[in-house]
Write a protein that holds these residues in place. Structure first.
Motif, short mmCIF file in Angstrom:
data_model
loop_
_atom_site.label_atom_id
_atom_site.label_comp_id
_atom_site.label_asym_id
_atom_site.label_seq_id
_atom_site.Cartn_x
_atom_site.Cartn_y
_atom_site.Cartn_z
N ALA A 49 27.05 34.05 71.66
CA ALA A 49 27.04 35.01 72.77
C ALA A 49 28.35 34.99 73.56
O ALA A 49 28.89 36.05 73.92
CB ALA A 49 25.86 34.70 73.70
N GLN A 72 22.60 36.44 78.93
CA GLN A 72 22.28 37.05 77.64
C GLN A 72 21.30 36.19 76.86
O GLN A 72 20.34 36.70 76.24
CB GLN A 72 23.56 37.28 76.83
CG GLN A 72 23.47 38.42 75.82
CD GLN A 72 22.71 38.05 74.58
OE1 GLN A 72 22.70 36.90 74.16
NE2 GLN A 72 22.06 39.03 73.98
N MET A 73 21.48 34.87 76.91
CA MET A 73 20.57 33.97 76.21
C MET A 73 19.18 33.98 76.84
O MET A 73 18.17 33.89 76.13
CB MET A 73 21.14 32.55 76.19
CG MET A 73 22.43 32.42 75.38
SD MET A 73 22.31 33.07 73.69
CE MET A 73 21.01 32.05 73.01
N GLU A 74 19.11 34.09 78.16
CA GLU A 74 17.81 34.19 78.82
C GLU A 74 17.01 35.38 78.29
O GLU A 74 15.80 35.30 78.07
CB GLU A 74 17.98 34.34 80.33
CG GLU A 74 18.43 33.08 81.04
CD GLU A 74 18.75 33.33 82.51
OE1 GLU A 74 18.72 34.51 82.92
OE2 GLU A 74 19.05 32.36 83.22
N GLN A 76 17.26 36.63 75.34
CA GLN A 76 16.81 36.34 73.98
C GLN A 76 15.66 35.34 73.96
O GLN A 76 14.72 35.48 73.17
CB GLN A 76 17.98 35.83 73.13
CG GLN A 76 19.07 36.86 72.95
CD GLN A 76 19.91 36.61 71.72
OE1 GLN A 76 19.41 36.33 70.64
NE2 GLN A 76 21.22 36.72 71.88
N TYR A 77 15.70 34.34 74.84
CA TYR A 77 14.61 33.36 74.89
C TYR A 77 13.27 34.04 75.16
O TYR A 77 12.22 33.59 74.68
CB TYR A 77 14.84 32.34 76.01
CG TYR A 77 16.06 31.47 75.91
CD1 TYR A 77 16.56 31.06 74.68
CD2 TYR A 77 16.72 31.04 77.07
CE1 TYR A 77 17.69 30.26 74.61
CE2 TYR A 77 17.84 30.23 77.00
CZ TYR A 77 18.32 29.85 75.77
OH TYR A 77 19.42 29.05 75.71
N ALA A 109 22.99 30.35 67.28
CA ALA A 109 22.06 30.21 68.40
C ALA A 109 22.11 28.79 68.95
O ALA A 109 22.57 27.86 68.28
CB ALA A 109 20.64 30.54 67.94
N ASP A 110 21.60 28.61 70.18
CA ASP A 110 21.50 27.27 70.72
C ASP A 110 20.16 26.64 70.29
O ASP A 110 19.34 27.28 69.63
CB ASP A 110 21.69 27.25 72.24
CG ASP A 110 20.60 28.01 73.00
OD1 ASP A 110 19.53 28.31 72.42
OD2 ASP A 110 20.81 28.28 74.19
N LEU A 113 16.83 28.48 71.47
CA LEU A 113 16.56 29.74 70.78
C LEU A 113 16.24 29.51 69.30
O LEU A 113 15.32 30.13 68.74
CB LEU A 113 17.74 30.69 70.92
CG LEU A 113 17.54 32.09 70.34
CD1 LEU A 113 16.38 32.80 71.02
CD2 LEU A 113 18.82 32.90 70.47
N THR A 130 23.22 23.71 65.46
CA THR A 130 23.29 24.81 66.42
C THR A 130 24.67 24.87 67.07
O THR A 130 25.52 24.00 66.86
CB THR A 130 22.20 24.64 67.50
OG1 THR A 130 22.46 23.42 68.22
CG2 THR A 130 20.81 24.60 66.89
#
Length: 204
Positions: A49, A72-74, A76-77, A109-110, A113, A130
């Motif tokens: 991201a 952005q990751m929030e 996706q989660y 991804a982390d 995710l 990751t």
């Protein structure tokens, strides 16, 4: 095809069909960040991201870019709707087990995710690498070099399976053979993971 010592698989778009969820998250983020959807669409898949955000918002300083990546990751989660295995995934995982081939999931991804999406798809890899675990993400070779090292295998003896150009570039930069889905150009072209299962069994 030849015999490989390990198979290193990308996650999103390769093992896990999360395309719609990824795109929903990026479209929402783009609206919040004032970025045109057409500008971000070619970059939605395959990159971390933060890499994508730096490309489309070069005006952001480092702390602001980090905050944007977290947002952005929030997004996706929170979205696991319609996340499922890609066609042929079950057959491939069965073939890897039958053949005793070491394998890993290597993703931009982390951990949070990756765990969520793999769990939603019912996939439990023996090794997961990751984005937090390498100094540089795809398209740099670091993620695949780390995976090969953890499996104790020479990268040149590994098959990387990808569905995006950054991932293909990362696999080649690591010295691996690369198989690609979605009609992308690589050492091996696959229509589905079922094709790969068949090819691996044929070479056993």
């Amino acid at each position: 095809m030849r015999r490989f010592a390990a198979v290193l698989l990308d996650m999103d778009g390769t093992l896990v069909d999360s395309d719609a969820a990824v795109e929903r998250a990026w479209i929402t983020w783009a609206g919040e960040a004032g970025v045109g959807v057409d500008d971000i669409r070619p970059r939605m898949h395959g990159n971390p991201a933060l890499t994508t955000i730096r490309a489309v918002r070069p005006d952001l300083d480092a702390p602001a870019a980090e905050r944007a990546a977290l947002r952005q990751m929030e997004l996706q989660y929170a979205d696991l709707h319609d996340v499922v295995p890609t066609p042929g995934t079950d057959d491939l995982v069965t073939a890897l087990r039958e053949l005793g081939l070491p394998w890993a999931v290597v993703t931009s991804a982390d951990k949070q995710l990756a765990a969520a999406r793999l769990g939603a798809a019912g996939i439990a890899p023996p090794l997961l690498v990751t984005v937090e675990e390498t100094p540089r993400g795809k398209p740099h070779p670091d993620p695949y070099l780390v995976a090969a090292a953890r499996l104790g295998v020479d990268p040149a003896a590994c098959l990387v399976v990808e569905d995006s150009q950054p991932g293909i570039d990362a696999g080649h930069a690591a010295g691996c053979t690369v198989a690609a889905l979605r009609g992308l150009d690589a050492d091996i072209r696959l229509d589905s993971l079922a094709d790969l299962a068949r090819l691996l069994r044929a070479e056993a």
